[in-house]
Design a protein around this motif. Structure first.
Motif, PDB file in Angstrom:
ATOM      1  N   GLU A 256       0.823  -1.208   0.000  1.00  0.00           N
ATOM      2  CA  GLU A 256       0.000   0.000   0.000  1.00  0.00           C
ATOM      3  C   GLU A 256       0.858   1.260   0.000  1.00  0.00           C
ATOM      4  O   GLU A 256       1.605   1.524   0.948  1.00  0.00           O
ATOM      5  CB  GLU A 256      -0.914   0.028   1.225  1.00  0.00           C
ATOM      6  N   ASN A 257       0.776   2.005  -1.101  1.00  0.00           N
ATOM      7  CA  ASN A 257       1.434   3.315  -1.223  1.00  0.00           C
ATOM      8  C   ASN A 257       2.911   3.268  -0.812  1.00  0.00           C
ATOM      9  O   ASN A 257       3.406   4.126  -0.085  1.00  0.00           O
ATOM     10  CB  ASN A 257       0.704   4.353  -0.365  1.00  0.00           C
ATOM     11  N   VAL A 258       3.615   2.267  -1.283  1.00  0.00           N
ATOM     12  CA  VAL A 258       5.005   2.074  -0.869  1.00  0.00           C
ATOM     13  C   VAL A 258       5.945   2.976  -1.671  1.00  0.00           C
ATOM     14  O   VAL A 258       5.864   3.069  -2.900  1.00  0.00           O
ATOM     15  CB  VAL A 258       5.416   0.595  -1.028  1.00  0.00           C
ATOM     16  N   VAL A 259       6.818   3.627  -0.935  1.00  0.00           N
ATOM     17  CA  VAL A 259       7.840   4.494  -1.521  1.00  0.00           C
ATOM     18  C   VAL A 259       9.206   4.023  -1.022  1.00  0.00           C
ATOM     19  O   VAL A 259       9.357   3.680   0.146  1.00  0.00           O
ATOM     20  CB  VAL A 259       7.633   5.972  -1.108  1.00  0.00           C
ATOM     21  N   LYS A 260      10.178   3.991  -1.939  1.00  0.00           N
ATOM     22  CA  LYS A 260      11.548   3.671  -1.548  1.00  0.00           C
ATOM     23  C   LYS A 260      12.504   4.648  -2.203  1.00  0.00           C
ATOM     24  O   LYS A 260      12.519   4.793  -3.431  1.00  0.00           O
ATOM     25  CB  LYS A 260      11.923   2.234  -1.954  1.00  0.00           C
ATOM     26  N   LYS A 261      13.282   5.338  -1.362  1.00  0.00           N
ATOM     27  CA  LYS A 261      14.282   6.275  -1.859  1.00  0.00           C
ATOM     28  C   LYS A 261      15.663   5.850  -1.388  1.00  0.00           C
ATOM     29  O   LYS A 261      15.842   5.450  -0.242  1.00  0.00           O
ATOM     30  CB  LYS A 261      13.987   7.690  -1.355  1.00  0.00           C
ATOM     31  N   PHE A 262      16.645   5.897  -2.306  1.00  0.00           N
ATOM     32  CA  PHE A 262      18.045   5.687  -1.961  1.00  0.00           C
ATOM     33  C   PHE A 262      18.717   7.054  -2.051  1.00  0.00           C
ATOM     34  O   PHE A 262      19.004   7.533  -3.140  1.00  0.00           O
ATOM     35  CB  PHE A 262      18.705   4.699  -2.924  1.00  0.00           C
ATOM     36  N   GLU A 263      18.899   7.667  -0.875  1.00  0.00           N
ATOM     37  CA  GLU A 263      19.359   9.046  -0.800  1.00  0.00           C
ATOM     38  C   GLU A 263      18.383   9.920  -1.579  1.00  0.00           C
ATOM     39  O   GLU A 263      17.245  10.066  -1.178  1.00  0.00           O
ATOM     40  CB  GLU A 263      20.803   9.161  -1.317  1.00  0.00           C
ATOM     41  N   GLU A 264      18.778  10.484  -2.709  1.00  0.00           N
ATOM     42  CA  GLU A 264      17.861  11.344  -3.468  1.00  0.00           C
ATOM     43  C   GLU A 264      17.216  10.619  -4.648  1.00  0.00           C
ATOM     44  O   GLU A 264      16.385  11.206  -5.350  1.00  0.00           O
ATOM     45  CB  GLU A 264      18.615  12.583  -3.980  1.00  0.00           C
ATOM     46  N   LYS A 265      17.571   9.363  -4.861  1.00  0.00           N
ATOM     47  CA  LYS A 265      17.023   8.618  -5.993  1.00  0.00           C
ATOM     48  C   LYS A 265      15.739   7.910  -5.590  1.00  0.00           C
ATOM     49  O   LYS A 265      15.713   7.155  -4.624  1.00  0.00           O
ATOM     50  CB  LYS A 265      18.045   7.595  -6.499  1.00  0.00           C
ATOM     51  N   LEU A 266      14.674   8.153  -6.349  1.00  0.00           N
ATOM     52  CA  LEU A 266      13.381   7.527  -6.087  1.00  0.00           C
ATOM     53  C   LEU A 266      13.286   6.225  -6.873  1.00  0.00           C
ATOM     54  O   LEU A 266      13.248   6.232  -8.106  1.00  0.00           O
ATOM     55  CB  LEU A 266      12.253   8.480  -6.493  1.00  0.00           C
ATOM     56  N   ALA A 267      13.270   5.096  -6.181  1.00  0.00           N
ATOM     57  CA  ALA A 267      13.245   3.786  -6.839  1.00  0.00           C
ATOM     58  C   ALA A 267      11.830   3.249  -6.996  1.00  0.00           C
ATOM     59  O   ALA A 267      11.496   2.630  -8.006  1.00  0.00           O
ATOM     60  CB  ALA A 267      14.090   2.790  -6.051  1.00  0.00           C
ATOM     61  N   VAL A 268      10.980   3.448  -5.995  1.00  0.00           N
ATOM     62  CA  VAL A 268       9.581   3.020  -6.041  1.00  0.00           C
ATOM     63  C   VAL A 268       8.731   4.204  -5.591  1.00  0.00           C
ATOM     64  O   VAL A 268       8.997   4.798  -4.546  1.00  0.00           O
ATOM     65  CB  VAL A 268       9.324   1.798  -5.133  1.00  0.00           C
ATOM     66  N   ASN A 269       7.694   4.530  -6.371  1.00  0.00           N
ATOM     67  CA  ASN A 269       6.922   5.741  -6.121  1.00  0.00           C
ATOM     68  C   ASN A 269       5.444   5.436  -5.912  1.00  0.00           C
ATOM     69  O   ASN A 269       4.681   5.284  -6.863  1.00  0.00           O
ATOM     70  CB  ASN A 269       7.093   6.719  -7.293  1.00  0.00           C
ATOM     71  N   GLY A 270       5.036   5.289  -4.656  1.00  0.00           N
ATOM     72  CA  GLY A 270       3.622   5.137  -4.318  1.00  0.00           C
ATOM     73  C   GLY A 270       2.963   3.914  -4.920  1.00  0.00           C
ATOM     74  O   GLY A 270       1.827   3.997  -5.408  1.00  0.00           O
ATOM     75  N   LEU A 271       3.624   2.769  -4.893  1.00  0.00           N
ATOM     76  CA  LEU A 271       3.079   1.551  -5.497  1.00  0.00           C
ATOM     77  C   LEU A 271       2.095   0.859  -4.566  1.00  0.00           C
ATOM     78  O   LEU A 271       2.332   0.732  -3.364  1.00  0.00           O
ATOM     79  CB  LEU A 271       4.231   0.590  -5.821  1.00  0.00           C
ATOM     80  N   SER A 272       0.975   0.399  -5.144  1.00  0.00           N
ATOM     81  CA  SER A 272      -0.007  -0.392  -4.401  1.00  0.00           C
ATOM     82  C   SER A 272      -0.400  -1.595  -5.241  1.00  0.00           C
ATOM     83  O   SER A 272      -0.624  -1.476  -6.453  1.00  0.00           O
ATOM     84  CB  SER A 272      -1.255   0.428  -4.078  1.00  0.00           C
ATOM     85  N   LEU A 273      -0.459  -2.756  -4.615  1.00  0.00           N
ATOM     86  CA  LEU A 273      -0.910  -3.973  -5.293  1.00  0.00           C
ATOM     87  C   LEU A 273      -1.278  -5.005  -4.242  1.00  0.00           C
ATOM     88  O   LEU A 273      -0.978  -4.846  -3.060  1.00  0.00           O
ATOM     89  CB  LEU A 273       0.167  -4.515  -6.249  1.00  0.00           C
ATOM     90  N   GLU A 274      -1.927  -6.085  -4.676  1.00  0.00           N
ATOM     91  CA  GLU A 274      -2.308  -7.158  -3.755  1.00  0.00           C
ATOM     92  C   GLU A 274      -2.165  -8.498  -4.451  1.00  0.00           C
ATOM     93  O   GLU A 274      -2.630  -8.677  -5.581  1.00  0.00           O
ATOM     94  CB  GLU A 274      -3.741  -6.950  -3.259  1.00  0.00           C
ATOM     95  N   PRO A 303      14.163  -1.837   4.111  1.00  0.00           N
ATOM     96  CA  PRO A 303      12.931  -1.281   4.675  1.00  0.00           C
ATOM     97  C   PRO A 303      12.380  -0.236   3.713  1.00  0.00           C
ATOM     98  O   PRO A 303      13.147   0.457   3.030  1.00  0.00           O
ATOM     99  CB  PRO A 303      13.413  -0.632   5.979  1.00  0.00           C
ATOM    100  N   GLN A 304      11.076  -0.112   3.605  1.00  0.00           N
ATOM    101  CA  GLN A 304      10.509   0.903   2.747  1.00  0.00           C
ATOM    102  C   GLN A 304      10.650   2.284   3.386  1.00  0.00           C
ATOM    103  O   GLN A 304      10.672   2.407   4.609  1.00  0.00           O
ATOM    104  CB  GLN A 304       9.032   0.609   2.452  1.00  0.00           C
ATOM    105  N   THR A 305      10.773   3.310   2.554  1.00  0.00           N
ATOM    106  CA  THR A 305      10.855   4.684   3.065  1.00  0.00           C
ATOM    107  C   THR A 305       9.519   5.104   3.664  1.00  0.00           C
ATOM    108  O   THR A 305       9.465   5.753   4.717  1.00  0.00           O
ATOM    109  CB  THR A 305      11.253   5.649   1.934  1.00  0.00           C
TER     110      THR A 305
END
Length: 396
Positions: A256-274, A303-305
């Motif tokens: 649900e609404n998962v975001v992952k950032k590595f420093e300033e790089k956005l790798a996953v942006n608000g992903l939701s799925l089931e 860990p997710q951001t």
């Protein structure tokens, strides 16, 4: 000094290489405790060096140090190597690249050799300078060996009863006392940094974990990065009632609404799925879309951001221990050890999971992946396809 270099570099190479190949993280994800890996690796190297020490002391006794006690030579070697192994474990805690770790280790070893070079500046009556140089394990052993050589040149026996005799300001008892203290301190520091440093993946403890502190599990959604709810789209088909009931009972894998950032790089942006039980879920995307990052977050490597991941009702961060017992992962890199056989891998992973597979199930797994005839083969003797088959079996 050369004899000490080999186990020093070897322990760093083993630990960092297994971390680089994600072998350690994969074992942790199925239930292995961090301290178990640390202690077992340390004991493995120390036991090996006991055998090497016997051989080393025998050769030295026969050809070089005829008047020095065999057991004293053996004890001196083991004490030195144990200290260097603990120093190697400490250095390895800071690296996830084997090449960088080895280069750093060589630089550290050369720096320690400076004390060995300076030992000639220690003369009779300069106890303080001798003790200062002995703070380097290599300087320490060079001063102790000089005691050996002195007694050897006088044709006098030198054993444990002579450790209190000073030779040019240095007593043998200083050698064992200093190395003993250093080994104890380095072990504590090595395991401390091993537990608190993430090194790019895996979970880490709070720097003050020994006082009961824990890392925060609070995940706040960053403004402008993820929406609070996934937008509805007519392209999405409706969820059948039987699958919707799984979601209501918490029997799905939900992102649900998962975001992952590595420093300033956005790798996953608000992903939701089931993902639902009884289905094969395929995750597709172009290179760099974040597929591997998402799977790494689900499996516990990262860990997710922000956002939430739940697996059968367990939170991906707070419920890791429960998730380990119900989920298997076949990672992108083969988490296999080259010096173990196919059957030994299956038994090892079964034991880490708490003995989840019986003898009959292990045999059945090898038959299912068509590797029963390779049960006694080391994994470095397997083809690429056979290694992937084994990794799939390890996930069960």
């Amino acid at each position: 000094i050369i004899a000490g270099l080999i186990p020093f570099l070897r322990i760093i190479s083993i630990v960092v290489d297994e971390r680089e190949k994600k072998i350690v993280e994969n074992m942790e994800n199925i239930g292995m405790k961090k301290t178990i890996y640390f202690i077992s690796t340390l004991l493995f190297m120390q036991v090996v060096q006991l055998g090497v020490g016997i051989l080393f002391a025998s050769v030295a006794k026969i050809f070089v140090l005829r008047w020095v006690s065999f057991f004293l030579i053996f004890a001196a070697y083991v004490a030195l190597v144990n200290t260097l192994i603990c120093l190697g474990m400490l250095i390895s805690s800071f690296f996830s690249s084997t090449k960088r770790a080895i280069i750093t280790a060589i630089v550290v070893y050369v720096a320690l050799m400076a004390a060995w070079i300076l030992k000639e500046s220690v003369h009779n009556g300069t106890k303080s300078r001798a003790l200062a140089l002995a703070q380097s394990p290599l300087g320490n052993i060079s001063l102790f060996v000089r005691n050996f050589v002195t007694f050897e040149s006088l044709f006098r026996t030198y054993g444990f009863g002579d450790l209190d005799i000073s030779v040019e300001g240095f007593k043998g008892k200083y050698y064992f006392t200093i190395l003993g203290i250093q080994t104890f301190v380095l072990q504590l520091l090595a395991i401390y940094f091993y537990l608190i440093l993430r090194r790019g993946s895996g979970s880490a403890l709070h720097p003050l974990f020994f006082l009961g502190f824990k890392n925060s599990e609070k995940r706040e959604i960053e403004t402008g990065v993820a929406e609070s709810e996934q937008k509805k789209d007519e392209m999405f088909e409706a969820v059948p009632q039987e699958l919707a009931s799984q979601s209501a009972m918490g029997r799905t894998l939900r992102v649900e609404n998962v975001v992952k950032k590595f420093e300033e790089k956005l790798a996953v942006n608000g992903l939701s799925l089931e993902m639902y039980s009884g289905q094969i879920f395929v995750l597709l995307g172009h290179n760099g879309a974040g597929k591997t990052t998402l799977i790494s977050m689900i499996s516990g490597l990262y860990p997710q951001t922000s956002g939430d991941i739940s697996i059968y009702g367990y939170d991906s961060l707070s419920g890791r221990e429960e998730i380990k017992r119900i989920m298997g992962i076949c990672p992108q890199k083969n988490p296999i050890v080259p010096y173990l056989t196919v059957e030994e891998h299956l038994r090892l992973y079964s034991q880490i999971k708490g003995g989840s597979n019986t003898e009959a199930e292990i045999i059945q797994l090898m038959q299912d992946i068509d590797l029963y005839h390779k049960r006694g083969s080391l994994t470095n003797q397997l083809s690429g396809g056979q290694k992937r088959k084994l990794c799939i079996a390890l996930a069960f």
